[in-house]
Design a protein around this motif. Structure first.
Motif, PDB file in Angstrom:
ATOM      1  N   GLN A 196       0.824  -1.209   0.000  1.00 38.32           N
ATOM      2  CA  GLN A 196       0.000   0.000   0.000  1.00 38.32           C
ATOM      3  C   GLN A 196       0.864   1.267   0.000  1.00 38.32           C
ATOM      4  O   GLN A 196       0.535   2.249  -0.676  1.00 38.32           O
ATOM      5  CB  GLN A 196      -0.949   0.007   1.192  1.00 38.32           C
ATOM      6  N   TYR A 197       1.967   1.261   0.731  1.00 37.03           N
ATOM      7  CA  TYR A 197       2.856   2.427   0.744  1.00 37.03           C
ATOM      8  C   TYR A 197       3.440   2.668  -0.647  1.00 37.03           C
ATOM      9  O   TYR A 197       3.572   3.817  -1.093  1.00 37.03           O
ATOM     10  CB  TYR A 197       4.000   2.220   1.741  1.00 37.03           C
ATOM     11  N   LYS A 198       3.802   1.582  -1.337  1.00 32.49           N
ATOM     12  CA  LYS A 198       4.355   1.737  -2.686  1.00 32.49           C
ATOM     13  C   LYS A 198       3.322   2.347  -3.625  1.00 32.49           C
ATOM     14  O   LYS A 198       3.639   3.227  -4.427  1.00 32.49           O
ATOM     15  CB  LYS A 198       4.804   0.370  -3.219  1.00 32.49           C
ATOM     16  N   LEU A 199       2.082   1.874  -3.527  1.00 28.25           N
ATOM     17  CA  LEU A 199       1.029   2.404  -4.380  1.00 28.25           C
ATOM     18  C   LEU A 199       0.694   3.850  -4.010  1.00 28.25           C
ATOM     19  O   LEU A 199       0.432   4.680  -4.882  1.00 28.25           O
ATOM     20  CB  LEU A 199      -0.219   1.527  -4.274  1.00 28.25           C
ATOM     21  N   ALA A 200       0.734   4.158  -2.719  1.00 29.28           N
ATOM     22  CA  ALA A 200       0.469   5.528  -2.283  1.00 29.28           C
ATOM     23  C   ALA A 200       1.517   6.464  -2.871  1.00 29.28           C
ATOM     24  O   ALA A 200       1.199   7.559  -3.371  1.00 29.28           O
ATOM     25  CB  ALA A 200       0.489   5.612  -0.755  1.00 29.28           C
ATOM     26  N   GLN A 201       2.779   6.010  -2.834  1.00 31.63           N
ATOM     27  CA  GLN A 201       3.872   6.799  -3.397  1.00 31.63           C
ATOM     28  C   GLN A 201       3.681   6.964  -4.902  1.00 31.63           C
ATOM     29  O   GLN A 201       3.868   8.045  -5.463  1.00 31.63           O
ATOM     30  CB  GLN A 201       5.201   6.097  -3.092  1.00 31.63           C
ATOM     31  N   GLN A 202       3.260   5.886  -5.545  1.00 31.28           N
ATOM     32  CA  GLN A 202       3.024   5.907  -6.992  1.00 31.28           C
ATOM     33  C   GLN A 202       1.934   6.921  -7.352  1.00 31.28           C
ATOM     34  O   GLN A 202       2.009   7.573  -8.400  1.00 31.28           O
ATOM     35  CB  GLN A 202       2.601   4.514  -7.462  1.00 31.28           C
ATOM     36  N   TYR A 203       0.950   7.064  -6.463  1.00 32.69           N
ATOM     37  CA  TYR A 203      -0.156   7.979  -6.724  1.00 32.69           C
ATOM     38  C   TYR A 203       0.042   9.350  -6.085  1.00 32.69           C
ATOM     39  O   TYR A 203      -0.909  10.083  -5.857  1.00 32.69           O
ATOM     40  CB  TYR A 203      -1.471   7.355  -6.257  1.00 32.69           C
ATOM     41  N   GLY A 204       1.296   9.681  -5.811  1.00 33.18           N
ATOM     42  CA  GLY A 204       1.612  11.051  -5.425  1.00 33.18           C
ATOM     43  C   GLY A 204       1.742  11.386  -3.954  1.00 33.18           C
ATOM     44  O   GLY A 204       1.878  12.556  -3.597  1.00 33.18           O
ATOM     45  N   VAL A 205       1.706  10.400  -3.074  1.00 35.25           N
ATOM     46  CA  VAL A 205       1.847  10.685  -1.636  1.00 35.25           C
ATOM     47  C   VAL A 205       3.315  10.493  -1.261  1.00 35.25           C
ATOM     48  O   VAL A 205       3.757   9.394  -0.903  1.00 35.25           O
ATOM     49  CB  VAL A 205       0.941   9.761  -0.794  1.00 35.25           C
ATOM     50  N   ASP A 206       4.081  11.558  -1.327  1.00 33.36           N
ATOM     51  CA  ASP A 206       5.524  11.476  -1.128  1.00 33.36           C
ATOM     52  C   ASP A 206       5.920  11.005   0.271  1.00 33.36           C
ATOM     53  O   ASP A 206       6.932  10.304   0.436  1.00 33.36           O
ATOM     54  CB  ASP A 206       6.160  12.846  -1.396  1.00 33.36           C
TER      55      ASP A 206
END
Length: 233
Positions: A196-206
């Motif tokens: 989930q963290y990887k996907l969050a990062q992918q979708y712009g949550v630095d």
């Protein structure tokens, strides 16, 4: 952080999402109120990720007198919310749902209850909103947050279920994925949290990068410990 959302405003977005700005996942009662995610439908003018916009009701004023009256109470609730009079907003939204129930009015009522830390009442309002409109991912997020952080309602299985439902409806919302990752992380489900963290990062949550590194380090430490334990047997 968790978000509860914004108040939806009549054709504007009454929750839309805003009172003061409360939007994040909450660990304490005060923070919890700030995490509710506000649902946005067309209006704006409301309270807090809880957010800063209210959503709007989609009731057609050209319809019957009952709908018109429910809309009047709804708009009054939004105005009271924007004035900071949450108790008066509760009264107006309650009158709106009693006159003619709508998903938006129940949603806004839930936000009001949450801002008053009445999470049991907020839960009931949001469940009513979902019954009327099952497609509202923002309601799932708010329910997930209270089930994760409210002492009286804490139920991590329900929290996970609502996060999963929210992501089925909004799979590219990085903030939801980040919040979900935090919950999974707290449950010790590191591999799922990392995903989930990887996907969050992918979708712009630095900021997910920090949680991602920490979770990966803990997972590595866990695996190394398991290897050492095997060697000593």
């Amino acid at each position: 952080m968790h978000r509860f959302g914004k108040l939806i405003r009549q054709r504007a977005w009454l929750f839309v999402r805003p009172l003061p700005s409360q939007s994040a996942v909450v660990l304490s009662n005060t923070r919890l109120s700030a995490l509710l995610s506000v649902s946005r439908r067309n209006l704006h003018a409301c309270p807090p990720r809880w957010a800063n916009h209210l959503e709007s009701s989609h009731m057609d004023l050209s319809l019957d007198p009952i709908t018109e009256k429910a809309t009047e109470w709804f708009e009054d609730g939004v105005n009271k919310w924007n004035e900071g009079d949450i108790h008066a907003a509760v009264d107006s939204f309650q009158k709106s749902v009693l006159t003619k129930p709508t998903a938006d009015a129940h949603f806004n009522l839930g936000l009001c209850w949450a801002s008053l830390t009445k999470y049991g009442k907020a839960e009931k309002s949001w469940l009513s909103s979902l019954n009327l409109d099952p497609t509202r991912y923002d309601v799932h997020v708010n329910l997930a947050n209270i089930y994760a952080h409210s002492p009286d309602l804490r139920n991590l299985d329900k929290s996970v279920s609502h996060f999963e439902a929210a992501l089925r409806l909004a799979p590219e919302d990085g903030e939801i994925r980040f919040d979900f990752g935090v919950i999974l992380d707290s449950m010790g489900k590191l591999e799922e949290a990392i995903e989930q963290y990887k996907l969050a990062q992918q979708y712009g949550v630095d900021r997910a990068s920090v949680n991602l590194r920490n979770a990966q380090a803990r997972l590595l430490g866990k695996k190394l410990k398991e290897m050492d334990d095997q060697k000593t047997k």
